[in-house]
Design a protein around this motif. Sequence first.
Motif, PDB file in Angstrom:
ATOM      1  N   ASP A  48      15.342   8.473   3.799  1.00 17.04           N
ATOM      2  CA  ASP A  48      14.683   7.672   2.769  1.00 17.04           C
ATOM      3  C   ASP A  48      13.625   6.786   3.425  1.00 17.04           C
ATOM      4  OD1 ASP A  48      16.097   8.631   0.576  1.00 17.04           O
ATOM      5  OD2 ASP A  48      17.730   7.221   0.894  1.00 17.04           O
ATOM      6  N   GLY A  49      12.662   6.383   2.617  1.00 16.61           N
ATOM      7  CA  GLY A  49      11.627   5.477   3.105  1.00 16.61           C
ATOM      8  C   GLY A  49      10.348   6.169   3.533  1.00 16.61           C
ATOM      9  N   ALA A  50      10.286   7.480   3.398  1.00 16.88           N
ATOM     10  CA  ALA A  50       9.047   8.189   3.722  1.00 16.88           C
ATOM     11  C   ALA A  50       8.368   8.611   2.421  1.00 16.88           C
ATOM     12  CB  ALA A  50       9.336   9.407   4.588  1.00 16.88           C
ATOM     13  N   LEU A  51       7.071   8.421   2.360  1.00 17.30           N
ATOM     14  CA  LEU A  51       6.292   8.783   1.178  1.00 17.30           C
ATOM     15  C   LEU A  51       5.091   9.617   1.593  1.00 17.30           C
ATOM     16  CD1 LEU A  51       6.156   5.309  -0.602  1.00 17.30           C
ATOM     17  CD2 LEU A  51       7.658   7.239  -1.162  1.00 17.30           C
ATOM     18  N   ALA A  52       4.667  10.491   0.710  1.00 10.73           N
ATOM     19  CA  ALA A  52       3.466  11.292   0.927  1.00 10.73           C
ATOM     20  C   ALA A  52       2.393  10.816  -0.056  1.00 10.73           C
ATOM     21  CB  ALA A  52       3.760  12.772   0.713  1.00 10.73           C
ATOM     22  N   LEU A  53       1.228  10.500   0.483  1.00 13.86           N
ATOM     23  CA  LEU A  53       0.110  10.012  -0.317  1.00 13.86           C
ATOM     24  C   LEU A  53      -1.062  10.978  -0.200  1.00 13.86           C
ATOM     25  CD1 LEU A  53       0.051   6.299   0.919  1.00 13.86           C
ATOM     26  CD2 LEU A  53       1.432   7.274  -0.908  1.00 13.86           C
ATOM     27  N   SER A  54      -1.747  11.181  -1.292  1.00 12.27           N
ATOM     28  CA  SER A  54      -2.935  12.021  -1.286  1.00 12.27           C
ATOM     29  C   SER A  54      -4.094  11.276  -0.636  1.00 12.27           C
ATOM     30  CB  SER A  54      -3.307  12.399  -2.716  1.00 12.27           C
ATOM     31  OG  SER A  54      -4.555  13.069  -2.722  1.00 12.27           O
ATOM     32  N   LEU A  55      -4.870  12.000   0.145  1.00  2.19           N
ATOM     33  CA  LEU A  55      -6.073  11.432   0.748  1.00  2.19           C
ATOM     34  C   LEU A  55      -7.340  11.775  -0.050  1.00  2.19           C
ATOM     35  CD1 LEU A  55      -5.322  12.178   4.499  1.00  2.19           C
ATOM     36  CD2 LEU A  55      -5.249   9.953   3.346  1.00  2.19           C
ATOM     37  N   LEU A  56      -7.161  12.314  -1.247  1.00  3.58           N
ATOM     38  CA  LEU A  56      -8.302  12.740  -2.053  1.00  3.58           C
ATOM     39  C   LEU A  56      -9.020  11.620  -2.812  1.00  3.58           C
ATOM     40  CD1 LEU A  56      -6.977  16.129  -3.427  1.00  3.58           C
ATOM     41  CD2 LEU A  56      -8.594  15.740  -1.558  1.00  3.58           C
ATOM     42  N   PRO A  57      -8.354  10.505  -3.166  1.00  2.55           N
ATOM     43  CA  PRO A  57      -9.093   9.466  -3.903  1.00  2.55           C
ATOM     44  C   PRO A  57     -10.234   8.872  -3.079  1.00  2.55           C
ATOM     45  CG  PRO A  57      -6.733   9.096  -4.077  1.00  2.55           C
ATOM     46  CD  PRO A  57      -6.936  10.168  -3.048  1.00  2.55           C
ATOM     47  N   GLU A  58     -11.218   8.335  -3.780  1.00  2.74           N
ATOM     48  CA  GLU A  58     -12.306   7.609  -3.129  1.00  2.74           C
ATOM     49  C   GLU A  58     -11.711   6.464  -2.297  1.00  2.74           C
ATOM     50  OE1 GLU A  58     -15.593   8.226  -3.214  1.00  2.74           O
ATOM     51  OE2 GLU A  58     -15.267  10.009  -4.447  1.00  2.74           O
ATOM     52  N   THR A  59     -12.445   6.049  -1.283  1.00  3.56           N
ATOM     53  CA  THR A  59     -11.960   5.039  -0.342  1.00  3.56           C
ATOM     54  C   THR A  59     -11.498   3.758  -1.038  1.00  3.56           C
ATOM     55  OG1 THR A  59     -13.450   5.925   1.330  1.00  3.56           O
ATOM     56  CG2 THR A  59     -12.554   3.735   1.730  1.00  3.56           C
ATOM     57  N   ASP A  60     -12.291   3.263  -1.977  1.00  5.86           N
ATOM     58  CA  ASP A  60     -11.938   2.012  -2.664  1.00  5.86           C
ATOM     59  C   ASP A  60     -10.656   2.169  -3.483  1.00  5.86           C
ATOM     60  OD1 ASP A  60     -14.210   0.917  -1.566  1.00  5.86           O
ATOM     61  OD2 ASP A  60     -15.365   0.958  -3.425  1.00  5.86           O
ATOM     62  N   ARG A  61     -10.519   3.286  -4.175  1.00  3.11           N
ATOM     63  CA  ARG A  61      -9.314   3.531  -4.982  1.00  3.11           C
ATOM     64  C   ARG A  61      -8.094   3.704  -4.089  1.00  3.11           C
ATOM     65  NH1 ARG A  61      -9.584   7.314  -9.991  1.00  3.11           N
ATOM     66  NH2 ARG A  61      -7.730   6.073 -10.359  1.00  3.11           N
ATOM     67  N   PHE A  62      -8.260   4.377  -2.949  1.00  7.00           N
ATOM     68  CA  PHE A  62      -7.158   4.554  -2.020  1.00  7.00           C
ATOM     69  C   PHE A  62      -6.700   3.203  -1.473  1.00  7.00           C
ATOM     70  CE2 PHE A  62      -5.250   5.528   2.108  1.00  7.00           C
ATOM     71  CZ  PHE A  62      -4.325   6.503   1.741  1.00  7.00           C
ATOM     72  N   ALA A  63      -7.646   2.368  -1.083  1.00  5.74           N
ATOM     73  CA  ALA A  63      -7.310   1.035  -0.559  1.00  5.74           C
ATOM     74  C   ALA A  63      -6.587   0.201  -1.617  1.00  5.74           C
ATOM     75  CB  ALA A  63      -8.575   0.323  -0.088  1.00  5.74           C
ATOM     76  N   GLU A  64      -7.036   0.267  -2.859  1.00  6.52           N
ATOM     77  CA  GLU A  64      -6.375  -0.468  -3.945  1.00  6.52           C
ATOM     78  C   GLU A  64      -4.966   0.079  -4.159  1.00  6.52           C
ATOM     79  OE1 GLU A  64      -5.387  -2.922  -7.138  1.00  6.52           O
ATOM     80  OE2 GLU A  64      -6.806  -3.141  -5.497  1.00  6.52           O
ATOM     81  N   GLY A  65      -4.806   1.380  -4.098  1.00  7.48           N
ATOM     82  CA  GLY A  65      -3.472   1.978  -4.222  1.00  7.48           C
ATOM     83  C   GLY A  65      -2.543   1.520  -3.113  1.00  7.48           C
ATOM     84  N   LEU A  66      -3.041   1.443  -1.892  1.00  3.59           N
ATOM     85  CA  LEU A  66      -2.223   0.953  -0.779  1.00  3.59           C
ATOM     86  C   LEU A  66      -1.810  -0.500  -0.992  1.00  3.59           C
ATOM     87  CD1 LEU A  66      -3.933   2.449   2.395  1.00  3.59           C
ATOM     88  CD2 LEU A  66      -1.769   3.131   1.349  1.00  3.59           C
ATOM     89  N   ARG A  67      -2.724  -1.305  -1.501  1.00  2.00           N
ATOM     90  CA  ARG A  67      -2.401  -2.715  -1.766  1.00  2.00           C
ATOM     91  C   ARG A  67      -1.286  -2.799  -2.799  1.00  2.00           C
ATOM     92  NH1 ARG A  67      -2.593  -6.209  -5.298  1.00  2.00           N
ATOM     93  NH2 ARG A  67      -3.780  -5.006  -6.800  1.00  2.00           N
ATOM     94  N   ARG A  68      -1.395  -2.019  -3.872  1.00  2.00           N
ATOM     95  CA  ARG A  68      -0.372  -2.031  -4.917  1.00  2.00           C
ATOM     96  C   ARG A  68       0.953  -1.461  -4.409  1.00  2.00           C
ATOM     97  NH1 ARG A  68      -3.933   0.924  -8.616  1.00  2.00           N
ATOM     98  NH2 ARG A  68      -2.049   2.007  -9.273  1.00  2.00           N
ATOM     99  N   LEU A  69       0.881  -0.442  -3.567  1.00  2.00           N
ATOM    100  CA  LEU A  69       2.095   0.122  -2.990  1.00  2.00           C
ATOM    101  C   LEU A  69       2.828  -0.914  -2.150  1.00  2.00           C
ATOM    102  CD1 LEU A  69       3.212   3.352  -1.959  1.00  2.00           C
ATOM    103  CD2 LEU A  69       2.723   1.994   0.045  1.00  2.00           C
ATOM    104  N   ARG A  70       2.088  -1.578  -1.283  1.00  2.00           N
ATOM    105  CA  ARG A  70       2.715  -2.591  -0.424  1.00  2.00           C
ATOM    106  C   ARG A  70       3.314  -3.715  -1.243  1.00  2.00           C
ATOM    107  NH1 ARG A  70       1.653  -4.049   5.493  1.00  2.00           N
ATOM    108  NH2 ARG A  70       3.305  -5.559   5.710  1.00  2.00           N
ATOM    109  N   ALA A  71       2.591  -4.192  -2.239  1.00  2.00           N
ATOM    110  CA  ALA A  71       3.103  -5.276  -3.083  1.00  2.00           C
ATOM    111  C   ALA A  71       4.381  -4.850  -3.809  1.00  2.00           C
ATOM    112  CB  ALA A  71       2.032  -5.723  -4.092  1.00  2.00           C
ATOM    113  N   ALA A  72       4.398  -3.625  -4.334  1.00  2.00           N
ATOM    114  CA  ALA A  72       5.575  -3.150  -5.064  1.00  2.00           C
ATOM    115  C   ALA A  72       6.779  -2.974  -4.154  1.00  2.00           C
ATOM    116  CB  ALA A  72       5.253  -1.837  -5.785  1.00  2.00           C
ATOM    117  N   VAL A  73       6.565  -2.457  -2.954  1.00  2.00           N
ATOM    118  CA  VAL A  73       7.680  -2.276  -2.007  1.00  2.00           C
ATOM    119  C   VAL A  73       8.136  -3.632  -1.490  1.00  2.00           C
ATOM    120  CG1 VAL A  73       8.369  -1.291   0.208  1.00  2.00           C
ATOM    121  CG2 VAL A  73       7.024   0.075  -1.398  1.00  2.00           C
ATOM    122  N   ASP A  74       7.202  -4.514  -1.146  1.00  2.00           N
ATOM    123  CA  ASP A  74       7.580  -5.850  -0.669  1.00  2.00           C
ATOM    124  C   ASP A  74       8.377  -6.620  -1.711  1.00  2.00           C
ATOM    125  OD1 ASP A  74       6.398  -5.385   1.764  1.00  2.00           O
ATOM    126  OD2 ASP A  74       4.615  -6.608   1.364  1.00  2.00           O
TER     127      ASP A  74
END
Length: 78
Positions: A48-74
Amino acid sequence: YRVRRCEGGWTVLIDVPPYLASDDLVVHLLREAHLAVHPGWFYDLPSDGALALSLLPETDRFAEGLRRLRAAVDALAR
């Protein structure tokens, strides 16, 4: 948080704190952060604890997704 070594492709594998089982974490991220990710077992990762993320989104959308991912996990640590 740790990015696993990749040898190419359109997906990145990351490790997050295993506060929930992988399937529960994926559902939590979809409901709470509106993020669609795959659990690690989808890529034959055994723990557990491993996730697969798509690298296809635009850079800004990917960065925003990472921010939301970290906030949700934290938030699970509280």
